[in-house]
Motif scaffolding. Structure first.
Motif, mmCIF file in Angstrom:
data_model
loop_
_atom_site.group_PDB
_atom_site.id
_atom_site.type_symbol
_atom_site.label_atom_id
_atom_site.label_comp_id
_atom_site.label_asym_id
_atom_site.label_seq_id
_atom_site.Cartn_x
_atom_site.Cartn_y
_atom_site.Cartn_z
ATOM 1 N N MET A 146 0.707 -1.238 0.437
ATOM 2 C CA MET A 146 -0.385 -0.054 0.272
ATOM 3 C C MET A 146 1.165 1.318 0.052
ATOM 4 N N GLU A 147 2.084 1.117 0.810
ATOM 5 C CA GLU A 147 2.776 2.095 0.957
ATOM 6 C C GLU A 147 3.709 2.683 0.091
ATOM 7 N N GLU A 148 3.804 1.508 -1.098
ATOM 8 C CA GLU A 148 4.460 1.793 -2.317
ATOM 9 C C GLU A 148 3.375 2.565 -3.537
ATOM 10 N N HIS A 149 2.107 1.613 -3.386
ATOM 11 C CA HIS A 149 1.404 1.958 -4.085
ATOM 12 C C HIS A 149 1.346 3.673 -3.658
ATOM 13 N N ARG A 150 1.150 3.469 -2.962
ATOM 14 C CA ARG A 150 0.470 5.449 -2.384
ATOM 15 C C ARG A 150 1.587 6.452 -2.929
ATOM 16 N N PHE A 151 3.390 5.684 -3.090
ATOM 17 C CA PHE A 151 4.358 6.700 -3.636
ATOM 18 C C PHE A 151 4.211 6.769 -5.426
ATOM 19 N N ILE A 152 3.675 6.011 -5.753
ATOM 20 C CA ILE A 152 3.047 5.850 -7.315
ATOM 21 C C ILE A 152 3.240 6.807 -7.998
ATOM 22 N N TYR A 153 2.084 7.526 -6.912
ATOM 23 C CA TYR A 153 1.174 8.188 -7.520
ATOM 24 C C TYR A 153 1.195 10.396 -6.742
ATOM 25 N N ALA A 154 1.489 9.874 -5.783
ATOM 26 C CA ALA A 154 2.156 10.777 -5.079
ATOM 27 C C ALA A 154 3.177 11.722 -5.146
ATOM 28 N N SER A 155 4.442 10.564 -6.182
ATOM 29 C CA SER A 155 5.549 11.027 -6.571
ATOM 30 C C SER A 155 5.112 11.801 -8.059
ATOM 31 N N THR A 156 4.091 11.720 -9.130
ATOM 32 C CA THR A 156 3.804 11.954 -9.932
ATOM 33 C C THR A 156 3.246 13.029 -10.197
ATOM 34 N N PHE A 157 1.600 13.516 -9.190
ATOM 35 C CA PHE A 157 1.163 14.567 -8.932
ATOM 36 C C PHE A 157 1.459 15.326 -7.855
ATOM 37 N N ALA A 158 1.053 16.454 -8.587
ATOM 38 C CA ALA A 158 0.963 17.561 -6.882
ATOM 39 C C ALA A 158 0.387 17.372 -6.090
ATOM 40 N N PRO A 159 0.408 17.279 -5.119
ATOM 41 C CA PRO A 159 -0.229 17.197 -2.979
ATOM 42 C C PRO A 159 -1.492 17.379 -3.572
ATOM 43 N N ASP A 160 -1.874 18.493 -4.023
ATOM 44 C CA ASP A 160 -3.919 19.105 -3.979
ATOM 45 C C ASP A 160 -4.300 17.694 -5.159
ATOM 46 N N LYS A 161 -3.298 17.097 -6.267
ATOM 47 C CA LYS A 161 -4.354 16.661 -6.969
ATOM 48 C C LYS A 161 -4.298 15.227 -6.010
ATOM 49 N N PHE A 162 -3.444 14.684 -5.638
ATOM 50 C CA PHE A 162 -3.274 13.490 -4.663
ATOM 51 C C PHE A 162 -3.825 13.626 -3.570
ATOM 52 N N ARG A 163 -4.409 14.517 -2.532
ATOM 53 C CA ARG A 163 -5.112 14.433 -2.000
ATOM 54 C C ARG A 163 -7.251 14.508 -2.647
ATOM 55 N N ARG A 164 -7.226 15.502 -4.132
ATOM 56 C CA ARG A 164 -8.285 15.577 -4.221
ATOM 57 C C ARG A 164 -8.658 14.078 -5.213
ATOM 58 N N TYR A 165 -8.415 13.563 -5.902
ATOM 59 C CA TYR A 165 -7.843 12.098 -6.462
ATOM 60 C C TYR A 165 -8.000 10.674 -6.420
ATOM 61 N N VAL A 166 -6.954 10.940 -5.231
ATOM 62 C CA VAL A 166 -6.165 9.121 -5.285
ATOM 63 C C VAL A 166 -7.109 9.213 -3.826
ATOM 64 N N ARG A 167 -7.396 8.110 -3.258
ATOM 65 C CA ARG A 167 -7.715 7.268 -2.338
ATOM 66 C C ARG A 167 -6.782 5.708 -2.403
ATOM 67 N N ILE A 168 -5.613 5.651 -1.390
ATOM 68 C CA ILE A 168 -6.015 4.779 -1.245
ATOM 69 C C ILE A 168 -5.676 4.393 0.282
ATOM 70 N N PRO A 169 -5.975 3.956 1.228
ATOM 71 C CA PRO A 169 -6.740 2.909 0.510
ATOM 72 C C PRO A 169 -8.721 3.613 0.050
ATOM 73 N N PHE A 170 -9.088 2.718 -0.678
ATOM 74 C CA PHE A 170 -10.559 3.241 0.064
ATOM 75 C C PHE A 170 -11.695 2.766 -0.058
ATOM 76 N N ASP A 171 -12.415 3.108 0.829
ATOM 77 C CA ASP A 171 -13.101 2.769 1.861
ATOM 78 C C ASP A 171 -14.326 1.728 1.426
ATOM 79 N N PRO A 172 -14.618 1.165 1.641
ATOM 80 C CA PRO A 172 -15.538 0.375 0.214
ATOM 81 C C PRO A 172 -17.082 0.126 0.853
ATOM 82 N N ASN A 173 -16.817 1.081 2.121
ATOM 83 C CA ASN A 173 -18.696 1.714 2.229
ATOM 84 C C ASN A 173 -18.572 3.031 1.552
ATOM 85 N N GLY A 174 -17.511 4.021 1.407
ATOM 86 C CA GLY A 174 -17.601 5.034 1.183
ATOM 87 C C GLY A 174 -18.501 5.427 -0.083
#
Length: 197
Positions: free
Chosen positions: A159-187
């Motif tokens: 999960m940490e590596e999964h987050r790293f892939i996106y966080a190292s590519t997208f700007a912090p605001d874009k990452f926070r807005r569009y990437v959920r790792i993990p995604f809440d299955p009840n959300g």
């Protein structure tokens, strides 16, 4: 058949011929981004060559050494339903031996075509993919997390590596807005937006 890295011109050709037709525009990275990431050593496009013809592709988004996200897997339209997707995955795992390869496949209940999403998950399972204990959401699309590894994988590290892939590519605001790792299955998933948003 041989899996190898294409030339830049071959990458451009298969992007237009295969990826543009196989993936929704909202889920497809711009070619310019792929080219830049490849030049920076953060992307590895593998192509399955049948002589001089490219029969399909598997593109990896590289993280820390030993980790890679299977970004796109595609078989040329005129070569589908002949088992080449399985051939590509088998050859990819050989070429990337020692690396944990992980990927995302749409969760059927959220997919526009649930039956196709089920078939895709079945295909990956038949080809050795294990399902991780967490889901993700990218740009409003919920996914199951899948991975291939030679041995046991610590899922918190995955999960940490999964987050790293996106966080190292997208700007912090874009990452926070569009990437959920993990995604809440009840959300509730966010609005589906283009990768280029």
């Amino acid at each position: 058949m041989e899996l190898r890295i294409p030339t830049l011109e071959q990458l451009r050709t298969v992007y237009d011929r295969d990826l543009r037709t196989a993936f929704p525009a909202a889920e497809l990275k711009p070619l310019k981004n792929m080219e830049e990431m490849w030049a920076e050593g953060r992307y590895r496009p593998w192509c399955l060559f049948d002589g001089d013809d490219i029969a399909g592709e598997a593109f990896l988004w590289l993280g820390h050494p030993g980790w890679a996200l299977l970004d796109y897997l595609c078989v040329a339209a005129d070569r589908r339903n002949g088992g080449l997707g399985s051939v590509i995955l088998e050859k990819l795992r050989e070429a990337e031996r020692g690396n944990v390869i992980f990927g995302e496949s749409e969760i059927p209940c959220y997919a526009p075509d649930p039956a196709m999403a089920e078939r895709r998950l079945g295909f990956y399972a038949r080809n050795g993919a294990r399902t991780a204990g967490y889901d993700t959401e990218m740009f409003g699309v919920p996914y199951k997390t899948l991975y291939w590894a030679e041995g046991k994988v610590d899922e918190s590290a995955l999960m940490e590596e999964h987050r790293f892939i996106y966080a190292s590519t997208f700007a912090p605001d874009k990452f926070r807005r569009y990437v959920r790792i993990p995604f809440d299955p009840n959300g509730t998933p966010g609005e589906r937006v283009s990768w280029q948003q």
